[in-house]
Structures are given as structure tokens and as C-alpha cells.
Design a protein around this motif. Structure first.
Motif, PDB file in Angstrom:
ATOM      1  N   GLN A   1       0.830  -1.208   0.000  1.00 46.20           N
ATOM      2  CA  GLN A   1       0.000   0.000   0.000  1.00 46.20           C
ATOM      3  C   GLN A   1       0.863   1.256   0.000  1.00 46.20           C
ATOM      4  N   VAL A   2       1.978   1.197  -0.704  1.00 42.19           N
ATOM      5  CA  VAL A   2       2.880   2.347  -0.752  1.00 42.19           C
ATOM      6  C   VAL A   2       2.262   3.428  -1.644  1.00 42.19           C
ATOM      7  N   GLU A   3       2.125   4.618  -1.073  1.00 44.92           N
ATOM      8  CA  GLU A   3       1.501   5.723  -1.810  1.00 44.92           C
ATOM      9  C   GLU A   3       2.237   7.026  -1.531  1.00 44.92           C
ATOM     10  N   ILE A   4       2.202   7.902  -2.512  1.00 45.40           N
ATOM     11  CA  ILE A   4       2.703   9.269  -2.346  1.00 45.40           C
ATOM     12  C   ILE A   4       1.499  10.198  -2.311  1.00 45.40           C
ATOM     13  N   TYR A   5       1.315  10.864  -1.189  1.00 46.69           N
ATOM     14  CA  TYR A   5       0.160  11.745  -1.008  1.00 46.69           C
ATOM     15  C   TYR A   5       0.573  13.199  -1.252  1.00 46.69           C
ATOM     16  N   PRO A   6      -0.007  13.862  -2.239  1.00 48.77           N
ATOM     17  CA  PRO A   6       0.310  15.284  -2.447  1.00 48.77           C
ATOM     18  C   PRO A   6      -0.296  16.131  -1.326  1.00 48.77           C
ATOM     19  N   THR A   7       0.341  17.244  -1.038  1.00 51.91           N
ATOM     20  CA  THR A   7      -0.186  18.215  -0.075  1.00 51.91           C
ATOM     21  C   THR A   7      -0.083  19.592  -0.712  1.00 51.91           C
ATOM     22  N   ASP A   8      -0.482  20.621   0.020  1.00 48.83           N
ATOM     23  CA  ASP A   8      -0.306  21.985  -0.474  1.00 48.83           C
ATOM     24  C   ASP A   8       1.167  22.371  -0.533  1.00 48.83           C
ATOM     25  N   GLY A   9       2.011  21.553   0.085  1.00 43.49           N
ATOM     26  CA  GLY A   9       3.453  21.781   0.038  1.00 43.49           C
ATOM     27  C   GLY A   9       4.148  20.613  -0.639  1.00 43.49           C
ATOM     28  N   HIS A  10       4.867  19.819   0.146  1.00 37.49           N
ATOM     29  CA  HIS A  10       5.621  18.696  -0.402  1.00 37.49           C
ATOM     30  C   HIS A  10       4.966  17.371  -0.019  1.00 37.49           C
TER      31      HIS A  10
ATOM     32  N   ASN B   1       1.720  20.854   6.724  1.00 41.21           N
ATOM     33  CA  ASN B   1       0.624  20.088   6.132  1.00 41.21           C
ATOM     34  C   ASN B   1       0.390  18.724   6.770  1.00 41.21           C
ATOM     35  N   LEU B   2       1.341  18.248   7.562  1.00 40.14           N
ATOM     36  CA  LEU B   2       1.173  16.919   8.151  1.00 40.14           C
ATOM     37  C   LEU B   2       0.010  16.833   9.136  1.00 40.14           C
TER      38      LEU B   2
ATOM     39  N   THR C   1      -5.117  14.085  10.605  1.00 43.74           N
ATOM     40  CA  THR C   1      -6.551  14.118  10.911  1.00 43.74           C
ATOM     41  C   THR C   1      -7.357  13.375   9.848  1.00 43.74           C
ATOM     42  N   GLU C   2      -7.000  13.578   8.586  1.00 43.84           N
ATOM     43  CA  GLU C   2      -7.742  12.965   7.489  1.00 43.84           C
ATOM     44  C   GLU C   2      -7.537  11.456   7.411  1.00 43.84           C
TER      45      GLU C   2
ATOM     46  N   THR D   1       2.093  16.541  18.107  1.00 46.20           N
ATOM     47  CA  THR D   1       0.864  16.333  17.341  1.00 46.20           C
ATOM     48  C   THR D   1       0.651  14.852  17.047  1.00 46.20           C
ATOM     49  N   LEU D   2       1.685  14.159  16.622  1.00 46.43           N
ATOM     50  CA  LEU D   2       1.584  12.724  16.340  1.00 46.43           C
ATOM     51  C   LEU D   2       1.103  11.961  17.566  1.00 46.43           C
ATOM     52  N   SER D   3       1.740  12.214  18.703  1.00 46.81           N
ATOM     53  CA  SER D   3       1.401  11.481  19.918  1.00 46.81           C
ATOM     54  C   SER D   3      -0.019  11.798  20.385  1.00 46.81           C
ATOM     55  N   ARG D   4      -0.399  13.076  20.297  1.00 44.28           N
ATOM     56  CA  ARG D   4      -1.728  13.484  20.778  1.00 44.28           C
ATOM     57  C   ARG D   4      -2.835  12.975  19.860  1.00 44.28           C
ATOM     58  N   VAL D   5      -2.686  13.156  18.547  1.00 40.86           N
ATOM     59  CA  VAL D   5      -3.742  12.762  17.612  1.00 40.86           C
ATOM     60  C   VAL D   5      -3.901  11.248  17.559  1.00 40.86           C
ATOM     61  N   LEU D   6      -2.781  10.522  17.553  1.00 42.40           N
ATOM     62  CA  LEU D   6      -2.842   9.063  17.449  1.00 42.40           C
ATOM     63  C   LEU D   6      -2.982   8.383  18.807  1.00 42.40           C
TER      64      LEU D   6
END
Length: 451
Positions: free
Chosen positions: A55-64, A158-159, A164-165, A404-409
Motif C-alpha cells: 500500500q505504498v503511496e505518495i500523497y500530495p499536499t499543499d506543500g511537499h 501540512n502533516l 486528521t484525514e 501532534t503525532l502522539s496526541r492525535v494518534l
């Protein structure tokens, strides 16, 4: 074949692959490297795929782009999310590099290149550790996910939206990060705290043009005088930040923290010799480790205005500027701190000047209890490979996305670094000690198996 033999027999191949990644000038802060950022993301995705991730994917963002991959075939076993970044810092000043920053060079058993230790070399260890487990054991001992971004060096704007998504996709029992350092060679450390961050730019303007200092000097406001007066008001004579309310949310030093600092056996005299300093500086009542790990700070990063060239130009500048960053701890709110600094500056502005404050980065501090079982197992893994159990430390730097990673997940963040403090990350001649490249691979394998 055991893991040590496997990594030894594949070392040249692995270093050649890492060299390919490091050769890509993926500088996230500079827009002219947009195509290089995409190229680096594609390289990382391909490397994950070759290692056996699915399931390797490259997700575009508003940045990189953000690169994701997983291998989740261990029902009932923990899920580990490996976080890292493929972007790097700019290379200036280029003339101070002993070899070109994007031409990997090995000298004295060290790999020299931009990104060697921060963070391409360290995230590469995790990819190759997973590949080795699948090659030798034909399975992984845990469910493994990778989230590798391209904007850490510009505060990961953007992360958070991606987290969240895709919260269900990224769900994990532990977030594993290698973007920190050992205390010193052979002395591993696990970071249990990162300071938060906020930053601002300050501009002072007076007349509508630069003025001749002979004709106008002493009779009109000088933007540099005004700015220097403002900046001097930010600290008192004891090294404390003099902004009202700055220390709200800062926890008191506990006996446990003092004991952990004592265990580090840090030499302030050695530091002074290394840096050619006569004395250290900081908030009275605290030593260097406390000042840089558990106390907040306010630092001037740039002050400029007026004539900068060679020789003399007798001018009164119409404007002057400063860049300021704060490192935050405990429950300090970055937005609240920025607002208080701005209010402090406005209240002390000398007559005849206008002040403009641009608020920039904001990131909360991160802390974790070292007694967490996931951290204790990491300390054990270091001991099996290095022969010395990792100490738990507080890091003075900031990796804004960790909190953010620790709190959201809702998962503990385990920061198992394999760099060294003197590897010039963010500076010319960045490098990665290959001893820790070798031991890092074994330590990660040991840790994943222990879970």
C-alpha cells in the motif's frame, strides 16, 4: 545467517543506496527545489516498496508530498508507526563544506553529506531493518507502518491535516522516531521531552528615508537605537526573560529531573573548551543541561539594519529588523507567548518609531513518562547492542510534529536517535558516524522483535 552477518554483507549495497537518496537536494525551504522534493519522495516510495512494504503511496499536499507504506500481517501484535522526513536544510555557507554537500563522501568512517544524519540516514535505517526482518524471518514481528514527510525542516505545516484525514490508516500503538542523538559515542539516549517553539520577526521604522548622520544625527529617531533598546528589555540581569507572564505554564524542576541530569555527568568545563568560551551564560540558578533542556528561552537569531558593507557610511537608517525564537516547555501556549512578547515590545517602544511584529511558527512542547513500557523496551534494545542501557534525556531542540503525532494518534512517541551531537546537522560538513549506522540497524531489529 544472523542479522549482524546480514548487515555486514549488505553494507556496501546499503550505503550505495543511501548515497542515492542523499544526492537528491531535497531542500524544502527553497521553492527552486520543488522537483527535487518530488524526486526524493519517489525514491523513498520505491525504497519502501523494494523493502517489502505494501500500500505504498505518495500523497500530495499543499506543500511537499507525504510517503506512506505498511506491512500489517501480524494479528494481535502491536502496530508501530515509523515517522521520519526526507527534506533537508539549506547548505549555506557553501564555501565551508570540505566536500560538496550532495556528493556523499566517506572519511574517517563518517558519511559526509547534507541529510546524512538529519534525517535521511536515520530513516533509512528503519527501511533496511524492516527489509532485513522480511528477508531473514520471512515476516515482521509487529505490524509496521511508515509515514515519511517532506516538510519537517519547515515545521510540518501540512502533516497535521494529513494526520486528521487519515487517522484510521495511521493508527498505531507506538510512534517510532529516529531524529535525535546519542549523548556521546557509545552512550545511547532516549529523548523524553522536546521543547516547543514560537518565532517572530520585528521591524522598527522611523523616517521615510535614510538620513545623513551629520545633518540629522541627534535630532531625529534612529531605528537601530530604538530596536536595540527594545531587544535589551527582553531579559533582566539574571538571564531571565523579562516579558510579563512569559513563565506561565513552566513546571518546577523536580527531584527526579535533577537526578536524571546528574546521571548524565555532563562537563560544563569540557563544553567551554570545545567552544573556546571563557564562560557559559543563561538563567541564574540552573546549569547548562537544565537551561537547554527543561527551561524556556528567548533568543535573538538575527539583528540587522543600516549599512552592512565594507567601510563606513554615515547614515541614520530608516528601519531595523530582528528575528526572535523562543523554546517553550511544559504547558506554555505558543500563541499566548507570542502575544505577550508583542505587547511587551509595543509598551516599550520609544517615541517617533513604528513597530511591526510578524508572528510565525507555533509548536507546543512534548513530554513523555520514561516509565512507559515502550520506552523501557527501547532502552533494553540499546543495551543489547551497545552494551550500555540508554539514559532518558530532555532535548533542547524542537520537532514540532512529535507532540501532534502522539496526541492525535493517542500513542507514545519513542525517540530512538542514532546521531551524535557533533555531527553538524543544519551546518556545513554534516555527517553520520558509520559505527552508529551499523549499530542502529541492529538496535531497531532488536526493538521491533522485543515488542
Amino acid at each position: 545467517m544472523d542479522y549482524q552477518s546480514y548487515f555486514l554483507s549488505n553494507k556496501d549495497k546499503h550505503l550505495q543506496e543511501l548515497g542515492q537518496l542523499i544526492s537528491i537536494p531535497s531542500i524544502s525551504a527553497l521553492s527552486e527545489h520543488k522537483s527535487d522534493m518530488n524526486r526524493a519522495a519517489e525514491w523513498v516510495a520505491d525504497s519502501l516498496h523494494r523493502a517489502g512494504m505494501e500500500q505504498v503511496e505518495i500523497y500530495p499536499t499543499d506543500g511537499h508530498p507525504i510517503v506512506y507504506g505498511e506491512h500489517v500481517h501480524a494479528p494481535g501484535k502491536p502496530t508501530v508507526l515509523v515517522y521520519g522526513h526526507y527534506d533537508v536544510q539549506p547548505v549555506d555557507p557553501l564555501e565551508l563544506w570540505e566536500s560538496p554537500p550532495f556528493e556523499p563522501t566517506i572519511r574517517d568512517n563518517k558519511l559526509f553529506a547534507r541529510g546524512a544524519t538529519d534525517d535521511k540516514g536515520q530513516i533509512f535505517l528503519h527501511i533496511k531493518a524492516a527489509e532485513a526482518l522480511l528477508q531473514l524471518d520471512k515476516e515482521l514481528p509487529v505490524n509496521l507502518k511508515f509515514c515519511i514527510e517532506g516538510e519537517e525542516e519547515v515545521t510540518s505545516p501540512n502533516l497535521p491535516f494529513f494526520l486528521t484525514e487519515h487517522q484510521d490508516k495511521l493508527a498505531a500503538d507506538v510512534v517510532l522516531i529516529s531524529d535525535t542523538a546519542l549523548l556521546e559515542p557509545g552512550k545511547p539516549a532516549i529523548c523524553t521531552g522536546l521543547r516547543g517553539l514560537c518565532s517572530l520577526e520585528v521591524s522598527v521604522r522611523t523616517a521615510n528615508t535614510d538620513l545623513h548622520s551629520g545633518t540629522y544625527g541627534g535630532g531625529v529617531p534612529n531605528s537601530l537605537h530604538v530596536l536595540v533598546d527594545l531587544l535589551a528589555s527582553l531579559h533582566d540581569k539574571q538571564g531571565r526573560v523579562a516579558v510579563e507572564g512569559f513563565y506561565e505554564g513552566v513546571p518546577e524542576m523536580t527531584d527526579l529531573i535533577r537526578d536524571e541530569i546528574e546521571k548524565l555527568q555532563f562537563s560544563e568545563e569540557g563544553l567551554k573548551q570545545t567552544l573556546a568560551l571563557d564562560t557559559l551564560y543563561g538563567e541564574e540558578g540552573f546549569g547548562f543541561i537544565a537551561r537547554t533542556g527543561v527551561r524556556p528561552t528567548l533568543e535573538l537569531n538575527g539583528v540587522y539594519g543600516g549599512f552592512q558593507g565594507e567601510g563606513t557610511k554615515t547614515v541614520i537608517p530608516k528601519e531595523a529588523h530582528a528575528k526572535i525564537t523562543c523554546r517553550l516547555v511544559g504547558d506554555q501556549d505558543p500563541q499566548d507567548v507570542l502575544d505577550k512578547i508583542e505587547a511587551h515590545l509595543q509598551s516599550r517602544l520609544l517615541p517617533g518609531a513604528k513597530l511591526e511584529v510578524k508572528q510565525l511558527e507555533r509548536a507546543r512542547a512534548f513530554t513523555i513518562d520514561p516509565s512507559d513500557p515502550m520506552l523501557q523496551k527501547a532502552a533494553d534494545a540499546y543495551e543489547k547492542v551497545y552494551g550500555t542501557r540508554a539514559l532518558f534525556t530532555k532535548d533542547g531542540g524542537s520537532i514540532p510534529i512529535v507532540e501532534t503525532l502522539s496526541r492525535v494518534l493517542k500513542a507514545p512517541a519513542v525517540m530512538m536517535g542514532f546521531g551524535l551531537p557533533n555531527e553538524n546537522l543544519h551546518a556545513p560538513n554534516e555527517h553520520f558516524h558509520l559505527e552508529n549506522f551499523d549499530k542502529g540497524l541492529l538496535t531497531i531489529v532488536e526493538y521491533l522483535k522485543s515488542l
